[in-house]
Motif scaffolding. Structure first.
Motif, mmCIF file in Angstrom:
data_model
loop_
_atom_site.group_PDB
_atom_site.id
_atom_site.type_symbol
_atom_site.label_atom_id
_atom_site.label_comp_id
_atom_site.label_asym_id
_atom_site.label_seq_id
_atom_site.Cartn_x
_atom_site.Cartn_y
_atom_site.Cartn_z
ATOM 1 N N UNK A 67 0.830 -1.209 0.000
ATOM 2 C CA UNK A 67 0.000 0.000 0.000
ATOM 3 C C UNK A 67 0.860 1.253 0.000
ATOM 4 N N UNK A 68 1.891 1.252 0.830
ATOM 5 C CA UNK A 68 2.785 2.407 0.910
ATOM 6 C C UNK A 68 3.544 2.613 -0.396
ATOM 7 N N UNK A 69 4.083 1.535 -0.953
ATOM 8 C CA UNK A 69 4.880 1.637 -2.174
ATOM 9 C C UNK A 69 4.068 2.193 -3.329
ATOM 10 N N UNK A 70 2.788 1.828 -3.398
ATOM 11 C CA UNK A 70 1.934 2.251 -4.509
ATOM 12 C C UNK A 70 1.126 3.500 -4.189
ATOM 13 N N UNK A 71 1.506 4.198 -3.109
ATOM 14 C CA UNK A 71 0.886 5.483 -2.769
ATOM 15 C C UNK A 71 -0.617 5.326 -2.525
ATOM 16 N N UNK A 72 -0.981 4.263 -1.808
ATOM 17 C CA UNK A 72 -2.394 3.952 -1.600
ATOM 18 C C UNK A 72 -2.839 4.044 -0.143
ATOM 19 N N UNK A 73 -1.956 4.409 0.751
ATOM 20 C CA UNK A 73 -2.342 4.440 2.162
ATOM 21 C C UNK A 73 -3.554 5.335 2.431
ATOM 22 N N UNK A 74 -3.636 6.530 1.786
ATOM 23 C CA UNK A 74 -4.826 7.365 2.040
ATOM 24 C C UNK A 74 -6.121 6.740 1.533
ATOM 25 N N UNK A 75 -6.031 5.751 0.644
ATOM 26 C CA UNK A 75 -7.211 5.124 0.058
ATOM 27 C C UNK A 75 -7.487 3.740 0.641
ATOM 28 N N UNK A 76 -6.735 3.333 1.640
ATOM 29 C CA UNK A 76 -6.773 1.946 2.106
ATOM 30 C C UNK A 76 -8.162 1.478 2.505
ATOM 31 N N UNK A 77 -8.986 2.369 3.061
ATOM 32 C CA UNK A 77 -10.307 1.973 3.537
ATOM 33 C C UNK A 77 -11.433 2.364 2.589
ATOM 34 N N UNK A 78 -11.071 2.874 1.417
ATOM 35 C CA UNK A 78 -12.066 3.223 0.405
ATOM 36 C C UNK A 78 -12.551 1.969 -0.317
ATOM 37 N N UNK A 79 -13.803 1.993 -0.764
ATOM 38 C CA UNK A 79 -14.318 0.898 -1.580
ATOM 39 C C UNK A 79 -13.780 1.033 -3.000
ATOM 40 N N UNK A 80 -13.462 -0.087 -3.602
ATOM 41 C CA UNK A 80 -12.860 -0.034 -4.939
ATOM 42 C C UNK A 80 -13.810 0.521 -5.994
ATOM 43 N N UNK A 81 -15.118 0.477 -5.749
ATOM 44 C CA UNK A 81 -16.047 1.001 -6.744
ATOM 45 C C UNK A 81 -16.146 2.519 -6.703
ATOM 46 N N UNK A 82 -15.368 3.176 -5.828
ATOM 47 C CA UNK A 82 -15.325 4.640 -5.785
ATOM 48 C C UNK A 82 -14.027 5.192 -6.380
ATOM 49 N N UNK A 83 -13.177 4.308 -6.926
ATOM 50 C CA UNK A 83 -11.857 4.725 -7.401
ATOM 51 C C UNK A 83 -11.873 5.054 -8.886
#
Length: 261
Positions: free
Chosen positions: A123-139
């Motif tokens: 998650x950290x490597x791919x710059x996704x920590x701020x999105x970790x708890x988001x649902x994938x259908x909102x991305x």
């Protein structure tokens, strides 16, 4: 050292040969870029190497026929990032990335120890920590592409095959993705990456494999295989290669004129 050796792979469908006697090796310590126009057979080659495409010839992982290995054993050795990455249902970003640990016996939603560390690191490597708890259908499409890349990294495999991992990304995240793959290889793993950006491939890859019409035309270092004649042969373009400290730039001048009947 993990090594995937494909020898004389051929695939036919609908009475047409779409891959013809292709041989290529992927080993730890190398980043290999697979290049070629649309319909060249790149995805078919990747799938045949993984044993998920009906083929003749052989694909062997550390000397064993890849089709003799169970899906779990294959998944522990090779992470696969396909071009089309459907999700059966919406889930949080963290849970999708955690799927990369499934082959290691991880229980999604109850990660501990090494599994939790692998997911957090991806998650950290791919710059996704701020999105970790988001649902994938909102991305966005680009954010979702990074989620799938993180899932592949979380698997912690010695080898990876990634089919167009930068296709939906903006320039910043394209560069970040290739940098991550380069680091993955420099840390001791091996990656085969299908790309359309020739300059990006030349900047990061150790070897370029060039395909056209289902056949491998060349396989070797950037310095030996990236030529203006090769671009004309493979892509049908007149182009100029400009060398710089940041890697080669490809200037397309025009398509090659087609003979008319």
């Amino acid at each position: 050292m993990a090594e995937l050796v494909a020898s004389n792979l051929s695939v036919a469908a609908g009475g047409r040969t779409i891959l013809a006697e292709a041989s290529v090796t992927l080993r730890q310590g190398e980043l290999v870029a697979l290049l070629g126009p649309n319909g060249a057979g790149k995805t078919t080659l990747a799938r045949a190497m993984l044993g998920v495409e009906t083929q003749t010839g052989s694909s062997r992982l550390d000397g064993m026929a890849i089709t003799s290995l169970s899906p779990i054993d294959r998944a522990r050795m090779i992470a696969y990032l396909p071009q089309i990455r459907p999700l059966a249902w919406p889930a949080t970003v963290r849970d999708v990335v955690a799927l990369g640990r499934y082959a290691h016996g991880a229980a999604i939603g109850r990660l501990t120890g090494r599994d939790a560390e692998a997911v957090d690191g991806a998650l950290s490597a791919c710059d996704l920590q701020p999105l970790a708890n988001r649902s994938t259908d909102t991305l966005s499409g680009g954010e979702l592409a990074r989620v799938h890349l993180a899932r592949a990294f979380a698997a912690g495999t010695p080898l990876m095959i990634a089919d167009e991992p930068v296709a939906a990304l903006d320039p910043r995240h394209q560069f970040q993705t290739m940098s991550l793959l380069r680091r993955y290889v420099d840390d001791g793993s091996g990656a085969l990456v299908i790309l359309h950006d020739i300059a990006l491939a030349a900047r990061f890859a150790d070897r370029l494999v060039w395909m056209k019409d289902g056949r491998i035309l060349a396989d070797g270092p950037v310095s030996e295989t990236l030529t203006e004649a090769r671009l004309e042969e493979v892509y049908g373009i007149h182009a100029r290669i400009i060398e710089s400290a940041d890697g080669p730039a490809i200037i397309v001048r025009s398509p090659v004129a087609q003979d008319r009947p």
